[in-house]
Design a protein around this motif. Sequence first.
Motif, PDB file in Angstrom:
ATOM      1  N   GLY A  25      -6.219   9.368  13.425  1.00 15.37           N
ATOM      2  CA  GLY A  25      -7.389  10.151  13.065  1.00 15.37           C
ATOM      3  C   GLY A  25      -7.603  10.309  11.574  1.00 15.37           C
ATOM      4  N   GLY A  26      -6.684   9.761  10.772  1.00 13.71           N
ATOM      5  CA  GLY A  26      -6.807   9.877   9.320  1.00 13.71           C
ATOM      6  C   GLY A  26      -7.082   8.540   8.663  1.00 13.71           C
ATOM      7  N   ASP A  27      -6.962   8.523   7.356  1.00 13.95           N
ATOM      8  CA  ASP A  27      -7.168   7.297   6.589  1.00 13.95           C
ATOM      9  C   ASP A  27      -5.946   6.401   6.762  1.00 13.95           C
ATOM     10  N   LEU A  28      -6.155   5.213   7.320  1.00 16.52           N
ATOM     11  CA  LEU A  28      -5.044   4.313   7.618  1.00 16.52           C
ATOM     12  C   LEU A  28      -4.748   3.349   6.476  1.00 16.52           C
ATOM     13  N   GLY A  29      -5.627   3.278   5.493  1.00 22.35           N
ATOM     14  CA  GLY A  29      -5.388   2.374   4.371  1.00 22.35           C
ATOM     15  C   GLY A  29      -5.215   0.937   4.816  1.00 22.35           C
ATOM     16  N   VAL A  30      -6.107   0.457   5.652  1.00 18.49           N
ATOM     17  CA  VAL A  30      -5.968  -0.876   6.243  1.00 18.49           C
ATOM     18  C   VAL A  30      -6.078  -1.949   5.163  1.00 18.49           C
ATOM     19  N   GLN A  31      -5.127  -2.877   5.184  1.00 13.42           N
ATOM     20  CA  GLN A  31      -5.163  -4.064   4.341  1.00 13.42           C
ATOM     21  C   GLN A  31      -4.977  -5.289   5.231  1.00 13.42           C
ATOM     22  N   TYR A  32      -5.195  -6.464   4.649  1.00 14.01           N
ATOM     23  CA  TYR A  32      -5.067  -7.701   5.432  1.00 14.01           C
ATOM     24  C   TYR A  32      -4.107  -8.646   4.727  1.00 14.01           C
ATOM     25  N   LYS A  33      -3.171  -9.184   5.491  1.00 15.14           N
ATOM     26  CA  LYS A  33      -2.131 -10.037   4.922  1.00 15.14           C
ATOM     27  C   LYS A  33      -2.708 -11.392   4.522  1.00 15.14           C
ATOM     28  N   ALA A  34      -2.304 -11.856   3.362  1.00 17.09           N
ATOM     29  CA  ALA A  34      -2.818 -13.133   2.864  1.00 17.09           C
ATOM     30  C   ALA A  34      -2.375 -14.299   3.740  1.00 17.09           C
ATOM     31  N   VAL A  35      -1.205 -14.190   4.371  1.00 14.77           N
ATOM     32  CA  VAL A  35      -0.649 -15.319   5.113  1.00 14.77           C
ATOM     33  C   VAL A  35      -1.449 -15.650   6.367  1.00 14.77           C
ATOM     34  N   ASP A  36      -1.993 -14.615   7.050  1.00 14.42           N
ATOM     35  CA  ASP A  36      -2.688 -14.889   8.311  1.00 14.42           C
ATOM     36  C   ASP A  36      -3.880 -13.969   8.553  1.00 14.42           C
ATOM     37  N   ASP A  37      -4.231 -13.150   7.566  1.00 12.66           N
ATOM     38  CA  ASP A  37      -5.374 -12.238   7.660  1.00 12.66           C
ATOM     39  C   ASP A  37      -5.193 -11.172   8.739  1.00 12.66           C
ATOM     40  N   SER A  38      -3.957 -10.947   9.175  1.00  9.30           N
ATOM     41  CA  SER A  38      -3.724  -9.887  10.160  1.00  9.30           C
ATOM     42  C   SER A  38      -3.674  -8.534   9.454  1.00  9.30           C
ATOM     43  N   PRO A  39      -4.092  -7.462  10.140  1.00  9.54           N
ATOM     44  CA  PRO A  39      -4.148  -6.155   9.482  1.00  9.54           C
ATOM     45  C   PRO A  39      -2.789  -5.477   9.411  1.00  9.54           C
ATOM     46  N   VAL A  40      -2.609  -4.665   8.397  1.00  6.26           N
ATOM     47  CA  VAL A  40      -1.449  -3.798   8.286  1.00  6.26           C
ATOM     48  C   VAL A  40      -1.939  -2.459   7.750  1.00  6.26           C
ATOM     49  N   THR A  41      -1.405  -1.385   8.298  1.00  6.22           N
ATOM     50  CA  THR A  41      -1.821  -0.048   7.884  1.00  6.22           C
ATOM     51  C   THR A  41      -0.684   0.664   7.168  1.00  6.22           C
ATOM     52  N   GLN A  42      -1.032   1.784   6.561  1.00  2.21           N
ATOM     53  CA  GLN A  42       0.001   2.612   5.949  1.00  2.21           C
ATOM     54  C   GLN A  42       0.987   3.122   6.995  1.00  2.21           C
ATOM     55  N   ALA A  43       0.526   3.269   8.225  1.00  2.00           N
ATOM     56  CA  ALA A  43       1.430   3.700   9.297  1.00  2.00           C
ATOM     57  C   ALA A  43       2.474   2.628   9.592  1.00  2.00           C
ATOM     58  N   ASP A  44       2.054   1.350   9.658  1.00  2.00           N
ATOM     59  CA  ASP A  44       3.017   0.259   9.861  1.00  2.00           C
ATOM     60  C   ASP A  44       4.118   0.318   8.814  1.00  2.00           C
ATOM     61  N   LEU A  45       3.706   0.485   7.562  1.00  2.00           N
ATOM     62  CA  LEU A  45       4.663   0.455   6.451  1.00  2.00           C
ATOM     63  C   LEU A  45       5.562   1.688   6.455  1.00  2.00           C
ATOM     64  N   ALA A  46       4.990   2.841   6.808  1.00  2.00           N
ATOM     65  CA  ALA A  46       5.792   4.068   6.848  1.00  2.00           C
ATOM     66  C   ALA A  46       6.831   4.002   7.962  1.00  2.00           C
ATOM     67  N   VAL A  47       6.435   3.473   9.116  1.00  2.00           N
ATOM     68  CA  VAL A  47       7.396   3.324  10.211  1.00  2.00           C
ATOM     69  C   VAL A  47       8.483   2.328   9.831  1.00  2.00           C
ATOM     70  N   ASN A  48       8.080   1.249   9.178  1.00  2.00           N
ATOM     71  CA  ASN A  48       9.067   0.259   8.757  1.00  2.00           C
ATOM     72  C   ASN A  48      10.079   0.866   7.785  1.00  2.00           C
ATOM     73  N   THR A  49       9.603   1.694   6.868  1.00  2.00           N
ATOM     74  CA  THR A  49      10.508   2.360   5.928  1.00  2.00           C
ATOM     75  C   THR A  49      11.482   3.264   6.663  1.00  2.00           C
TER      76      THR A  49
END
Length: 257
Positions: A25-49
Amino acid sequence: MPANDLDLLIEAARRSAEVATAFVGGDLGVQYKAVDDSPVTQADLAVNTLLTQFLREARPDYGWLSEETPDGTDRLNTKRVFIIDPIDGTRSFIQGENTWAHALAVVEDGQAIASVVYLPMMDKLYSASLGGGTHLNGDRVTASATARPDEAQVLATRPSLDAGHWPGGLPKLKRSYRPSLAYRQSLVAEGRYDAMFTFRPTWEWDIAPGALILSEAGARITDGKGAPLRFNAQVPKAEGMIAANPDLHAALMQRRL
């Protein structure tokens, strides 16, 4: 700290859910990976950390392979390795749907030995350990017994049903779809669907957790050409995958050859 790997993965999955759901429900900060244009969010990165810190502190001698961590070669020299998808089904997560999952596995000598797939928005936790069966929220589950392709309900993308993938003739299947590969595998393990397959090259973090959940539920899982799956490869990709109970798997492979 949990003594066995399965309990460790279960705790890690639940901690991941606390982090990921805080972004809903918040700002996900969506970006797209250069290698395959798949999306990644700040949530993906926070969980990975979170997972990197929690799991690697608990098992510092284990290797590490995660979708959101640059890969290296150190993992190839370890007996056991974590294979992780912090959020499987990121597009579903971005769209506010509930069919995304945390997918975690421990692999030893190429074989998953403990696995968890957790869908926090549905509170569905699939778990398996080698020789210990597959469970959904603590209850034992098994794959279906449907043997005939024309009676099977499958989870697959539309391109997977292109005639070119089926030299022996396209089976008459009832097709459905879920964005998360880990969830597709888990639904087959649960017996709600009879088979799932994909014939695109597939990253190990998308399929290693679900592979054990399937096999411990009595399903057979191979790559898209029928070869056994082995994990922690130097290039961590498989030639697609196909999963079903052994009879249905054999019947589908007859159409693939």
